[in-house]
Design a protein around this motif. Structure first.
Motif, PDB file in Angstrom:
ATOM      1  N   ALA A   1      20.999  43.438  53.803  1.00 47.18           N
ATOM      2  CA  ALA A   1      21.229  44.378  54.911  1.00 47.18           C
ATOM      3  C   ALA A   1      20.899  45.803  54.466  1.00 47.18           C
ATOM      4  CB  ALA A   1      22.682  44.287  55.388  1.00 47.18           C
ATOM      5  N   ILE A   2      21.274  46.144  53.234  1.00 51.73           N
ATOM      6  CA  ILE A   2      20.970  47.466  52.682  1.00 51.73           C
ATOM      7  C   ILE A   2      19.467  47.635  52.517  1.00 51.73           C
ATOM      8  CG2 ILE A   2      21.226  48.951  50.647  1.00 51.73           C
ATOM      9  CD1 ILE A   2      23.986  47.619  50.191  1.00 51.73           C
ATOM     10  N   LYS A   3      18.820  46.625  51.930  1.00 50.33           N
ATOM     11  CA  LYS A   3      17.378  46.685  51.691  1.00 50.33           C
ATOM     12  C   LYS A   3      16.591  46.659  52.998  1.00 50.33           C
ATOM     13  CE  LYS A   3      15.750  44.145  48.328  1.00 50.33           C
ATOM     14  NZ  LYS A   3      15.518  42.966  47.448  1.00 50.33           N
ATOM     15  N   GLY A   4      17.132  45.967  53.989  1.00 52.29           N
ATOM     16  CA  GLY A   4      16.445  45.860  55.276  1.00 52.29           C
ATOM     17  C   GLY A   4      16.248  47.209  55.952  1.00 52.29           C
ATOM     18  N   GLU A   5      17.161  48.147  55.684  1.00 49.73           N
ATOM     19  CA  GLU A   5      17.037  49.509  56.235  1.00 49.73           C
ATOM     20  C   GLU A   5      16.468  50.480  55.205  1.00 49.73           C
ATOM     21  OE1 GLU A   5      17.357  50.443  59.217  1.00 49.73           O
ATOM     22  OE2 GLU A   5      18.354  48.724  60.139  1.00 49.73           O
ATOM     23  N   ASN A   6      16.055  49.943  54.048  1.00 45.77           N
ATOM     24  CA  ASN A   6      15.496  50.763  52.958  1.00 45.77           C
ATOM     25  C   ASN A   6      16.461  51.862  52.541  1.00 45.77           C
ATOM     26  OD1 ASN A   6      13.502  51.384  51.039  1.00 45.77           O
ATOM     27  ND2 ASN A   6      12.572  52.926  52.353  1.00 45.77           N
ATOM     28  N   LEU A   7      17.741  51.507  52.483  1.00 46.54           N
ATOM     29  CA  LEU A   7      18.756  52.481  52.092  1.00 46.54           C
ATOM     30  C   LEU A   7      18.812  52.607  50.572  1.00 46.54           C
ATOM     31  CD1 LEU A   7      21.683  51.519  54.493  1.00 46.54           C
ATOM     32  CD2 LEU A   7      20.101  53.437  54.706  1.00 46.54           C
ATOM     33  N   LEU A   8      19.071  53.815  50.113  1.00 44.22           N
ATOM     34  CA  LEU A   8      19.198  54.111  48.695  1.00 44.22           C
ATOM     35  C   LEU A   8      20.540  54.797  48.470  1.00 44.22           C
ATOM     36  CD1 LEU A   8      17.506  54.088  45.996  1.00 44.22           C
ATOM     37  CD2 LEU A   8      16.904  56.438  46.535  1.00 44.22           C
ATOM     38  N   ASN A   9      21.090  54.655  47.261  1.00 43.02           N
ATOM     39  CA  ASN A   9      22.382  55.264  46.937  1.00 43.02           C
ATOM     40  C   ASN A   9      23.441  54.857  47.959  1.00 43.02           C
ATOM     41  OD1 ASN A   9      21.047  56.380  44.805  1.00 43.02           O
ATOM     42  ND2 ASN A   9      21.022  58.460  45.603  1.00 43.02           N
ATOM     43  N   THR A  10      23.507  53.551  48.165  1.00 44.44           N
ATOM     44  CA  THR A  10      24.382  52.968  49.186  1.00 44.44           C
ATOM     45  C   THR A  10      25.174  51.808  48.600  1.00 44.44           C
ATOM     46  OG1 THR A  10      22.787  53.505  50.928  1.00 44.44           O
ATOM     47  CG2 THR A  10      24.441  51.836  51.445  1.00 44.44           C
ATOM     48  N   VAL A  11      26.466  51.766  48.898  1.00 42.44           N
ATOM     49  CA  VAL A  11      27.299  50.636  48.507  1.00 42.44           C
ATOM     50  C   VAL A  11      28.069  50.151  49.731  1.00 42.44           C
ATOM     51  CG1 VAL A  11      29.176  52.161  47.731  1.00 42.44           C
ATOM     52  CG2 VAL A  11      29.101  49.787  46.956  1.00 42.44           C
ATOM     53  N   ILE A  12      28.133  48.838  49.889  1.00 45.37           N
ATOM     54  CA  ILE A  12      28.892  48.222  50.980  1.00 45.37           C
ATOM     55  C   ILE A  12      29.812  47.166  50.391  1.00 45.37           C
ATOM     56  CG2 ILE A  12      28.812  46.832  53.088  1.00 45.37           C
ATOM     57  CD1 ILE A  12      26.115  48.065  53.725  1.00 45.37           C
ATOM     58  N   ILE A  13      31.073  47.211  50.806  1.00 46.59           N
ATOM     59  CA  ILE A  13      32.038  46.184  50.414  1.00 46.59           C
ATOM     60  C   ILE A  13      32.525  45.507  51.692  1.00 46.59           C
ATOM     61  CG2 ILE A  13      34.174  45.658  49.193  1.00 46.59           C
ATOM     62  CD1 ILE A  13      32.676  49.096  48.734  1.00 46.59           C
ATOM     63  N   VAL A  14      32.378  44.197  51.752  1.00 44.94           N
ATOM     64  CA  VAL A  14      32.864  43.446  52.912  1.00 44.94           C
ATOM     65  C   VAL A  14      34.092  42.655  52.478  1.00 44.94           C
ATOM     66  CG1 VAL A  14      32.371  41.717  54.666  1.00 44.94           C
ATOM     67  CG2 VAL A  14      30.561  43.291  53.925  1.00 44.94           C
ATOM     68  N   THR A  15      35.219  42.994  53.087  1.00 49.81           N
ATOM     69  CA  THR A  15      36.513  42.375  52.777  1.00 49.81           C
ATOM     70  C   THR A  15      36.786  41.259  53.771  1.00 49.81           C
ATOM     71  OG1 THR A  15      37.365  44.467  51.904  1.00 49.81           O
ATOM     72  CG2 THR A  15      38.982  42.808  52.582  1.00 49.81           C
ATOM     73  N   ARG A  16      37.229  40.109  53.263  1.00 49.73           N
ATOM     74  CA  ARG A  16      37.522  38.984  54.152  1.00 49.73           C
ATOM     75  C   ARG A  16      38.960  38.514  53.993  1.00 49.73           C
ATOM     76  NH1 ARG A  16      35.330  32.687  53.917  1.00 49.73           N
ATOM     77  NH2 ARG A  16      36.071  32.073  55.998  1.00 49.73           N
ATOM     78  N   TYR A  17      39.620  38.362  55.142  1.00 47.83           N
ATOM     79  CA  TYR A  17      40.923  37.701  55.198  1.00 47.83           C
ATOM     80  C   TYR A  17      40.706  36.345  55.859  1.00 47.83           C
ATOM     81  CZ  TYR A  17      43.413  41.924  53.789  1.00 47.83           C
ATOM     82  OH  TYR A  17      43.888  43.002  53.088  1.00 47.83           O
ATOM     83  N   PHE A  18      40.812  35.296  55.068  1.00 47.06           N
ATOM     84  CA  PHE A  18      40.533  33.939  55.553  1.00 47.06           C
ATOM     85  C   PHE A  18      41.587  33.502  56.562  1.00 47.06           C
ATOM     86  CE2 PHE A  18      40.893  29.221  54.731  1.00 47.06           C
ATOM     87  CZ  PHE A  18      39.716  28.883  55.392  1.00 47.06           C
TER      88      PHE A  18
ATOM     89  N   VAL B   1      35.261  36.853  62.969  1.00 48.76           N
ATOM     90  CA  VAL B   1      34.425  35.653  63.041  1.00 48.76           C
ATOM     91  C   VAL B   1      35.360  34.452  63.028  1.00 48.76           C
ATOM     92  CG1 VAL B   1      32.563  34.332  62.004  1.00 48.76           C
ATOM     93  CG2 VAL B   1      32.556  36.828  61.825  1.00 48.76           C
ATOM     94  N   LYS B   2      35.450  33.784  64.175  1.00 49.71           N
ATOM     95  CA  LYS B   2      36.440  32.719  64.380  1.00 49.71           C
ATOM     96  C   LYS B   2      37.811  33.302  64.049  1.00 49.71           C
ATOM     97  CE  LYS B   2      33.267  28.863  64.019  1.00 49.71           C
ATOM     98  NZ  LYS B   2      32.933  27.583  63.384  1.00 49.71           N
ATOM     99  N   ASP B   3      38.541  32.728  63.083  1.00 49.38           N
ATOM    100  CA  ASP B   3      39.868  33.295  62.795  1.00 49.38           C
ATOM    101  C   ASP B   3      39.909  34.073  61.482  1.00 49.38           C
ATOM    102  OD1 ASP B   3      39.591  31.106  61.190  1.00 49.38           O
ATOM    103  OD2 ASP B   3      41.286  29.991  62.018  1.00 49.38           O
ATOM    104  N   SER B   4      38.751  34.395  60.942  1.00 40.59           N
ATOM    105  CA  SER B   4      38.695  35.240  59.741  1.00 40.59           C
ATOM    106  C   SER B   4      38.405  36.686  60.133  1.00 40.59           C
ATOM    107  CB  SER B   4      37.597  34.754  58.791  1.00 40.59           C
ATOM    108  OG  SER B   4      38.004  33.608  58.081  1.00 40.59           O
ATOM    109  N   LYS B   5      39.081  37.607  59.452  1.00 37.43           N
ATOM    110  CA  LYS B   5      38.852  39.034  59.684  1.00 37.43           C
ATOM    111  C   LYS B   5      37.973  39.599  58.580  1.00 37.43           C
ATOM    112  CE  LYS B   5      43.305  39.769  62.001  1.00 37.43           C
ATOM    113  NZ  LYS B   5      44.602  40.501  61.944  1.00 37.43           N
ATOM    114  N   PHE B   6      36.971  40.381  58.967  1.00 39.88           N
ATOM    115  CA  PHE B   6      36.057  41.008  58.021  1.00 39.88           C
ATOM    116  C   PHE B   6      36.103  42.523  58.200  1.00 39.88           C
ATOM    117  CE2 PHE B   6      34.496  36.730  58.466  1.00 39.88           C
ATOM    118  CZ  PHE B   6      33.987  36.391  57.219  1.00 39.88           C
ATOM    119  N   TYR B   7      36.274  43.246  57.112  1.00 43.42           N
ATOM    120  CA  TYR B   7      36.216  44.706  57.110  1.00 43.42           C
ATOM    121  C   TYR B   7      34.996  45.132  56.294  1.00 43.42           C
ATOM    122  CZ  TYR B   7      41.212  44.286  58.336  1.00 43.42           C
ATOM    123  OH  TYR B   7      42.400  43.951  58.933  1.00 43.42           O
ATOM    124  N   GLY B   8      34.152  45.961  56.877  1.00 43.23           N
ATOM    125  CA  GLY B   8      32.969  46.442  56.173  1.00 43.23           C
ATOM    126  C   GLY B   8      33.121  47.918  55.828  1.00 43.23           C
ATOM    127  N   SER B   9      33.162  48.230  54.531  1.00 44.14           N
ATOM    128  CA  SER B   9      33.290  49.614  54.063  1.00 44.14           C
ATOM    129  C   SER B   9      31.957  50.068  53.488  1.00 44.14           C
ATOM    130  CB  SER B   9      34.379  49.728  52.991  1.00 44.14           C
ATOM    131  OG  SER B   9      35.615  49.258  53.475  1.00 44.14           O
TER     132      SER B   9
END
Length: 211
Positions: free
Chosen positions: A89-106, A18-26
């Protein structure tokens, strides 16, 4: 009627620019809060040099019929700009037992509150899309208590209904069997055990489990 829940079909990482920031979604499928917190710690350690490691999870409550446990952490980003969009985003798909970590490099360009909400939410949704979704069915973990002379009847009926017997414990007062059954056979099991044990067997639902 049994409930249906959903979780990620696989654990994985996605990348988003996103622009010049990098995002990693785990994204990870977990069993409980402790495992979700462990995954968050792992990613924070893996990307310890990142500007932010934003996280959110939604996990099954160990208490029967209680709402799912939800959590988010903005990790230094402006309040409400990052953790909540990941959780939504997790709730929008009605996901359970789910964890998401979004890492950002500014990268140097500020995105503003609206831009952050979109960037974190989009990265989380991309992770969900790439991981895929697995549908889970609800089962009951139950405990059946009876006297020693009726435990054979209890075990026999559980086996005939194809219950997943977890363990059997013996005490001075009798025995207790724990088993997992589909929710739609609970009433049938209770009726059969009432008839076969002269209403002696006591059936108690411990909690719902999804698999």
């Amino acid at each position: 009627m049994s409930k249906l829940k959903k979780r990620p079909a696989s654990n994985m990482e996605v990348r988003n620019q996103v622009k010049d920031s990098k995002f990693y979604g785990s994204i990870f499928s977990v069993k409980n809060r402790s495992e979700a917190e462990k995954r968050i710690a792992e990613i924070k350690d893996k990307y310890s040099d990142a500007t932010h490691n934003v996280s959110a999870f939604r996990v099954e409550n160990p208490e029967l019929e209680q709402e799912a446990i939800e959590y988010f952490d903005d990790d230094g980003e402006p309040s409400g700009s990052s953790g909540p969009p990941v959780l939504e985003a997790i709730k929008g798909e009605n996901l359970l037992n789910t964890v998401i970590i979004v890492t950002r490099y500014f990268g140097g360009t500020k995105l503003g509150i609206g831009g952050l909400i979109r960037a974190y939410g989009d990265t989380a949704r991309l992770a969900i899309k790439e991981a895929g979704i697995e549908t889970l069915s609800e089962f009951y973990l139950l405990e059946v208590k009876s006297s020693f002379d009726k435990i054979g009847i209890v075990l026999g009926q559980l086996e005939s209904l194809k219950a997943d017997i977890q363990n059997t414990e013996y005490t001075n007062k009798g025995a207790a069997v724990r088993a997992i059954i589909p929710t739609d056979i609970k009433e049938k099991l209770q009726k059969i055990l009432k008839e076969k044990t002269a209403a002696e067997a006591e059936v108690k639902i411990i909690k719902s489990v999804f698999k």
